[in-house]
Design an enzyme around this catalytic site. Structure first.
Site, mmCIF file in Angstrom:
data_model
loop_
_atom_site.group_PDB
_atom_site.id
_atom_site.type_symbol
_atom_site.label_atom_id
_atom_site.label_comp_id
_atom_site.label_asym_id
_atom_site.label_seq_id
_atom_site.Cartn_x
_atom_site.Cartn_y
_atom_site.Cartn_z
ATOM 1 N N HIS A 122 12.664 18.238 49.867
ATOM 2 C CA HIS A 122 12.842 19.584 49.644
ATOM 3 C C HIS A 122 13.993 20.605 49.942
ATOM 4 C CE1 HIS A 122 9.055 19.315 47.313
ATOM 5 N NE2 HIS A 122 8.082 19.124 48.288
ATOM 6 N N ASP A 159 6.861 10.727 45.739
ATOM 7 C CA ASP A 159 6.049 11.916 46.329
ATOM 8 C C ASP A 159 5.369 12.555 44.937
ATOM 9 O OD1 ASP A 159 6.189 13.468 49.026
ATOM 10 O OD2 ASP A 159 5.794 14.792 47.376
ATOM 11 N N HIS A 161 5.269 15.788 44.938
ATOM 12 C CA HIS A 161 6.019 16.873 44.529
ATOM 13 C C HIS A 161 7.391 16.717 44.389
ATOM 14 C CE1 HIS A 161 2.932 18.094 47.524
ATOM 15 N NE2 HIS A 161 2.478 19.251 46.800
ATOM 16 N N ASP A 243 1.183 11.471 49.063
ATOM 17 C CA ASP A 243 0.444 12.559 48.637
ATOM 18 C C ASP A 243 -0.110 12.650 47.200
ATOM 19 O OD1 ASP A 243 3.240 13.082 48.109
ATOM 20 O OD2 ASP A 243 3.097 15.162 48.909
#
Length: 308
Positions: A122, A159, A161, A243
């Site tokens: 990120h 991931d 996200h 996740d």
């Protein structure tokens, strides 16, 4: 050859506030589940400034260093905190991925898994966010291209996200393919199909909340793997977030532990076809500790099976 396992005790110095999902226990569970595996274990060196500068400008690097508190925490945004040991931990993450690239490209290891924290995908060019300070996967890609002279690399992010930071850092890099599958809508809100990179070298695969194995496997099998065979990168870097697991508290995809074995196996098999099996994986998310341990073990077992 063996799978390299690269980590460092200083990554435990990135201590987050009580109740924060990105916690020291994440690395503890990974070390525990991998303890009996036949891996080539190494300590991550400190990342070099010249490697971070491949992705982040000097004034951003200086700002992160100045943000280190003497005690307690310095809050960079609502999710991202720095403790006294956070900067050193982040440098170990950078050093870990560049050492992994060296080992795999120099023939010291068949492939590699880097377990470091804070994560990286990120972190944008000048913005720390989403628990992340430096863009480890993107730095690894640029290092492989610039230092080792590769012509093309691929960064694959599963991931839950979207890897907005990796996308930002590699947006203008025609030598780097970036693929991200992720739940949408979900933090950070980016990752639409129309986000293709400055050279059309990016593929975003949004997945709806509540979907699981069937949708994910179809997307990767029919869209990602053929693209990799066609583009033939010389190195594959994985942003390995765990996740998307059905038990993870931060999202709503319903992947099973076996899905992480499947996706790793598929990546390794295409890597054997196009780049002599050269794969470097780096830890991103995964916040249910039991699920993280199980999924990470499945991931590393497949890496070991395909180390050549």
């Amino acid at each position: 050859m063996k799978t390299a396992f690269i980590t460092h005790a200083e990554c435990d110095g990135h201590v987050t506030p009580s109740g924060h999902p990105e916690q020291v226990a994440r690395l503890e569970i990974i070390r525990d589940v991998l303890a009996g595996y036949d891996l080539h274990a190494e300590d991550a060196p400190l990342g070099r400034m010249e490697d971070i500068l491949r992705c982040h400008p000097q004034h951003y690097i200086d700002r992160i260093e100045r943000a280190v508190p003497e005690s307690g925490w310095n809050t960079l945004d609502g999710d991202t905190h720095m403790a006294p040991g956070s900067h050193q931990a982040a440098l170990r993450g950078v050093g870990g991925v560049t050492r992994a690239v060296d080992m795999v490209l120099n023939g010291e290891a068949g492939n590699a898994f880097v377990a470091s924290r804070p994560p990286g995908h990120h972190a944008e060019t000048e913005t720390a966010m989403g628990f992340c300070l430096f863009g480890n996967a993107a730095i690894a890609a640029k290092y492989a291209l610039d230092h080792h002279g590769l012509n093309k690399v691929a960064v694959l992010d599963f991931d839950v996200h979207h890897g907005n930071g990796t996308q930002d850092l590699l947006w203008n890099e025609p030598r780097a393919i970036f693929v991200s599958s992720h739940q949408m809508p979900l933090y950070p809100g980016s990752g639409g199909r129309n986000e293709r990179g400055a050279h059309g070298q990016m593929l975003n695969i949004p997945l709806e909340s509540g979907t699981g194995s069937v949708e994910m496997r179809a997307a990767w099998a029919h869209r990602v793997m053929p693209m990799l065979e066609r583009e033939a990168p010389e190195l594959i870097i994985i942003s390995a977030g765990f996740d998307a697991h059905e038990r993870d508290p931060l999202a709503g995809l319903n992947w099973q532990t076996e899905d992480f074995a499947w996706i790793t196996r598929e990546i390794c098999q295409v890597a054997q076809k196009v780049c002599a099996g050269r794969v470097v994986s780096t830890l991103e998310g995964g916040y249910d500790l039991k699920a993280l341990g199980e999924a990470c073990a499945a991931h590393v077992q497949e890496l070991m099976e395909h180390a050549t």
